[in-house]
Motif scaffolding. Structure first.
Motif, PDB file in Angstrom:
ATOM      1  N   ASP A 215       0.823  -1.214   0.000  1.00 53.68           N
ATOM      2  CA  ASP A 215       0.000   0.000   0.000  1.00 53.68           C
ATOM      3  C   ASP A 215       0.856   1.263   0.000  1.00 53.68           C
ATOM      4  OD1 ASP A 215      -2.284  -1.416   0.098  1.00 53.68           O
ATOM      5  OD2 ASP A 215      -3.126  -0.311   1.811  1.00 53.68           O
ATOM      6  N   ASN A 239      -2.534  -4.235 -10.265  1.00 53.42           N
ATOM      7  CA  ASN A 239      -3.925  -4.211 -10.723  1.00 53.42           C
ATOM      8  C   ASN A 239      -4.607  -2.931 -10.258  1.00 53.42           C
ATOM      9  OD1 ASN A 239      -4.197  -4.606  -8.007  1.00 53.42           O
ATOM     10  ND2 ASN A 239      -4.668  -6.777  -8.189  1.00 53.42           N
ATOM     11  N   LYS A 240      -5.910  -2.908 -10.454  1.00 56.11           N
ATOM     12  CA  LYS A 240      -6.716  -1.730 -10.106  1.00 56.11           C
ATOM     13  C   LYS A 240      -6.448  -1.254  -8.671  1.00 56.11           C
ATOM     14  CE  LYS A 240     -11.585  -0.469 -10.509  1.00 56.11           C
ATOM     15  NZ  LYS A 240     -11.857  -0.002 -11.850  1.00 56.11           N
ATOM     16  N   LYS A 241      -6.319  -2.240  -7.771  1.00 55.56           N
ATOM     17  CA  LYS A 241      -6.097  -1.901  -6.360  1.00 55.56           C
ATOM     18  C   LYS A 241      -4.803  -1.086  -6.205  1.00 55.56           C
ATOM     19  CE  LYS A 241      -5.968  -4.356  -2.012  1.00 55.56           C
ATOM     20  NZ  LYS A 241      -5.466  -5.591  -1.500  1.00 55.56           N
ATOM     21  N   LEU A 242      -3.771  -1.533  -6.888  1.00 59.65           N
ATOM     22  CA  LEU A 242      -2.481  -0.831  -6.803  1.00 59.65           C
ATOM     23  C   LEU A 242      -2.567   0.530  -7.495  1.00 59.65           C
ATOM     24  CD1 LEU A 242       0.823  -1.512  -6.280  1.00 59.65           C
ATOM     25  CD2 LEU A 242       0.763  -1.339  -8.758  1.00 59.65           C
ATOM     26  N   SER A 244      -5.037   2.360  -8.176  1.00 59.40           N
ATOM     27  CA  SER A 244      -5.949   3.335  -7.566  1.00 59.40           C
ATOM     28  C   SER A 244      -5.299   4.069  -6.396  1.00 59.40           C
ATOM     29  CB  SER A 244      -7.235   2.649  -7.105  1.00 59.40           C
ATOM     30  OG  SER A 244      -6.927   1.774  -6.044  1.00 59.40           O
ATOM     31  N   LYS A 245      -4.239   3.484  -5.845  1.00 50.81           N
ATOM     32  CA  LYS A 245      -3.569   4.142  -4.710  1.00 50.81           C
ATOM     33  C   LYS A 245      -2.396   5.008  -5.157  1.00 50.81           C
ATOM     34  CE  LYS A 245      -4.784   0.424  -1.667  1.00 50.81           C
ATOM     35  NZ  LYS A 245      -4.456  -0.988  -1.698  1.00 50.81           N
ATOM     36  N   ASP A 265      -6.730  -3.293 -16.260  1.00 55.35           N
ATOM     37  CA  ASP A 265      -6.677  -2.296 -15.179  1.00 55.35           C
ATOM     38  C   ASP A 265      -5.657  -1.203 -15.506  1.00 55.35           C
ATOM     39  OD1 ASP A 265      -8.491  -3.915 -13.962  1.00 55.35           O
ATOM     40  OD2 ASP A 265      -7.196  -4.555 -12.308  1.00 55.35           O
TER      41      ASP A 265
END
Ligand code: DGY
Length: 340
Positions: A215, A239-242, A244-245, A265
């Motif tokens: 994170d 991916n999107k999670k990464l 997006s941060k 993504d």
């Protein structure tokens, strides 16, 4: 007198001399003595830069004791079954081994040689080149210059992001990550951070890198370079999670394996301005079809998997791969063996 230590010593001395003499004569007159080891191996060469067709590989591998491959060959149960029980050694001319079914190789007791280290410099150099080309928009710039887009000097035209005072994040710290950081340091990078399955203190110390969570890596990096091996754990990890941060000004670079990125993504992150740019030397599939959406983006620089493509490095890789194979065939320790 017979039985004494002296007698035994003399006998063994005579015996050794006799043995030495006989063996010398044998080797001197034996034709194989004059033939270097590599010529005593019968081999069949796929003499083309194009990958060997699968059916051809399945046919030719039958009965072989050793196999030297590159990363375009998927070495799985089918190939190993086709080779049969003679196959003792597999040597891949690559540092990556995600094209090998390790379980199948292990099950059959086949030793594996690979080519780490010899390509570290070339890959690190290319990664820096790709990072600069992406962050300073070099491909767009040359295109504009060639196609008439170059008007008067304009204040914000083709502005990019610079390394000075930046934080560089490394996803998967190994030799290559360290080599990239060493090359980036003179650009006045402020801080190196990294994440991995666990801290790597010895490597991190070489570049004064701080261990952070995934994170934190995403949130703090101005430049994020993926340098990890492709494993079931790292598959699609970017991916999107990464994304997006990440900061909207950050640049993502991948010179490891295309499989670590979720390309849909990434496309979304790039096309919506979620991140500033991406430089990719690896994709899924390879080659990436020319009509792939990623090719439509100005902020995505795509190279055709050339990170290790220098003459020096490719020569070193092929020599190491051949030496791994020969050592394996002789039952000796390989210069670079992949522990299973
Ligand atoms: O795994 C490797 O060796 C690289 O991706 C190609 O040189």
């Amino acid at each position: 007198p017979p039985g004494s230590t002296l007698f035994n010593l003399q006998v063994s001395q005579y015996f050794c001399f006799f043995l030495y003499f006989t063996l010398s004569l044998f080797f001197l007159f034996s034709p194989s003595f004059f033939i270097p080891t590599f010529l005593r191996v019968q081999f069949e060469l796929w003499d083309s830069d194009d990958p060997v067709p699968r059916q051809e590989l399945l046919k030719k591998v039958r009965g072989c004791d050793g196999l030297l491959c590159v990363l375009t060959e998927k070495i799985d149960a089918e190939v190993l079954d086709a080779a049969g029980p003679n196959l003792k050694v597999l040597s891949t001319m690559s540092v990556g081994f995600d094209h090998l079914s390790l379980d199948e190789l292990k099950k059959r007791g086949i030793r594996i040689g690979y080519t780490p280290e010899v390509l570290t410099d070339a890959v690190a150099e290319l990664t820096v080149a790709l990072l600069l080309a992406t962050s300073r928009r070099l491909i767009e710039a040359t295109h504009e210059a060639k196609t008439g887009g170059w008007g008067t000097w304009r204040t914000l035209w083709l502005c990019g992001h610079e390394l000075a005072d930046s934080t560089v994040g490394i996803l998967g710290l190994g030799r290559i990550g360290v080599a990239i950081a060493e090359r980036l340091k003179p650009f006045k990078v402020k801080k190196f951070i990294y994440t991995d399955v666990e801290p790597r203190p010895e490597l991190a110390e070489m570049i004064q890198a701080e261990y952070v969570s995934m994170d934190e890596l995403a949130r703090r990096s101005d430049f994020l370079a993926a340098c990890c091996a492709l494993t079931p754990e790292t598959q699609g990890i970017c991916n999107k999670k990464l994304f997006s941060k990440m900061k909207s000004t950050s640049i993502f670079i991948n010179t490891s394996r295309g499989g670590v990125v979720n390309q849909e993504d990434l496309y979304e992150a790039l096309s919506t301005g979620r991140i500033a740019g991406a430089g990719l030397d690896v994709t899924v599939p390879e080659p990436l079809p020319t009509n792939h959406p990623l090719f439509t983006l100005k902020n995505c620089v795509i190279l055709p998997h050339i990170a290790s493509a220098s003459y020096t490095t490719r020569n070193a890789m092929s020599a190491l791969a051949a030496n791994n194979l020969l050592a394996g065939l002789r039952g000796e320790p390989m210069p670079k063996e992949l522990p299973l």
